[in-house]
Scaffold this motif. Sequence first.
Motif, PDB file in Angstrom:
ATOM      1  N   GLY A 221       1.308  -1.126  -0.169  1.00  0.00           N
ATOM      2  CA  GLY A 221      -0.180  -0.119  -0.072  1.00  0.00           C
ATOM      3  C   GLY A 221       0.876   1.366  -0.046  1.00  0.00           C
ATOM      4  N   LYS A 222       1.889   1.374   0.811  1.00  0.00           N
ATOM      5  CA  LYS A 222       2.579   2.285   0.792  1.00  0.00           C
ATOM      6  C   LYS A 222       3.894   2.759  -0.061  1.00  0.00           C
ATOM      7  N   ASN A 223       3.415   1.669  -1.089  1.00  0.00           N
ATOM      8  CA  ASN A 223       4.213   1.390  -2.615  1.00  0.00           C
ATOM      9  C   ASN A 223       5.601   2.518  -2.799  1.00  0.00           C
ATOM     10  N   PRO A 224       6.432   1.698  -2.089  1.00  0.00           N
ATOM     11  CA  PRO A 224       7.392   2.478  -1.349  1.00  0.00           C
ATOM     12  C   PRO A 224       8.716   2.980  -2.596  1.00  0.00           C
ATOM     13  N   GLU A 225       9.556   3.964  -3.277  1.00  0.00           N
ATOM     14  CA  GLU A 225      10.497   3.859  -4.042  1.00  0.00           C
ATOM     15  C   GLU A 225      11.432   3.253  -4.179  1.00  0.00           C
ATOM     16  N   VAL A 226      12.174   2.820  -3.062  1.00  0.00           N
ATOM     17  CA  VAL A 226      13.322   2.089  -2.544  1.00  0.00           C
ATOM     18  C   VAL A 226      13.240   1.157  -1.156  1.00  0.00           C
ATOM     19  N   ILE A 227      13.446   0.589  -1.066  1.00  0.00           N
ATOM     20  CA  ILE A 227      12.783  -0.612  -0.144  1.00  0.00           C
ATOM     21  C   ILE A 227      14.655  -1.772   0.423  1.00  0.00           C
ATOM     22  N   VAL A 228      15.442  -1.320   1.599  1.00  0.00           N
ATOM     23  CA  VAL A 228      16.638  -1.742   1.987  1.00  0.00           C
ATOM     24  C   VAL A 228      16.188  -2.777   3.182  1.00  0.00           C
ATOM     25  N   THR A 229      17.525  -3.609   2.326  1.00  0.00           N
ATOM     26  CA  THR A 229      16.762  -5.545   2.933  1.00  0.00           C
ATOM     27  C   THR A 229      18.442  -4.907   3.410  1.00  0.00           C
TER      28      THR A 229
END
Length: 288
Positions: A221-229
């Motif tokens: 739902g937030k649909n982030p531009e970046v995912i940090v893992t």
Amino acid sequence: KPITTGLITLLCVPWLWADIRVIDDAGELLVLDRPAQRIVSLVPHATELLFEIGAGDLILATVTFADYPEAAQALPRVGDYNALNTEAILALEPDLLIAFTSGANLAQINRLQALGYPVFTSDPQTFADIDRTLRQFGELTGRQHSANRVADAFTADIARLVERFGGKRPLQVFYQVWHDPLITLNGETFISKVIEVCGGVNVFADLLAPSPQVSLEAVIGKNPEVIVTGPSDAGEASRWHQWPQLQAVVNDALIATDPDTLHRPVPGLIKGATALCEAMDQVRERLN
């Protein structure tokens, strides 16, 4: 002449006549009549901070995962976040215990404190907290000069990162601490502050818990531009490729971080912060 010499000595060694008074991260006042000489550090970040200010020689023992710098690896272990070997701690006769503000071992720490062992609780959550903690550790150990120098350098390094990245195009970022269940961080944590320094916006900054569990649906739902893992869930091997509609997947913006350089509130996080900022900047370049 002997009397005069004695007075000069007293004036040059302030702890002979003035108590050390600091407020810890639990809001408690700790008073020592002289700098600590026998420290048991019960949190990894405190062990690293003590070494940073040149007080590593005062540490008698520490806990599991206190592995940096290399010299810390030779220290005896007296437990971990879950449980402590109180008998071993008592045998060391410490004059200062440095503990975390929470954890399963908190009842044991409280019992040690009730026995008269001074306890300083440490849980820095902001850059200012890290700066302050370094200076407080300097006071507690009599290493003020080196502690102030390290704190000044850390704060200057943060300022340089802000100048370099802070004014760039904001990127919406989801920071994944753990994958099952999905754990993230709110806006009050130092890692979220790193994201801000890099010109990012933590999509879950407004949650109340510092390390909240979130649902997959909430992330989508937030649909982030970046995912940090972490390293095991980034790049081509990332499970996030199962949801190709996510902007972060479309942008090829699944960034891996090194927990050893970013997950501890110590000056060394500058290395991890710089790497994250540069990786996010590469995403910006692709989006322009």
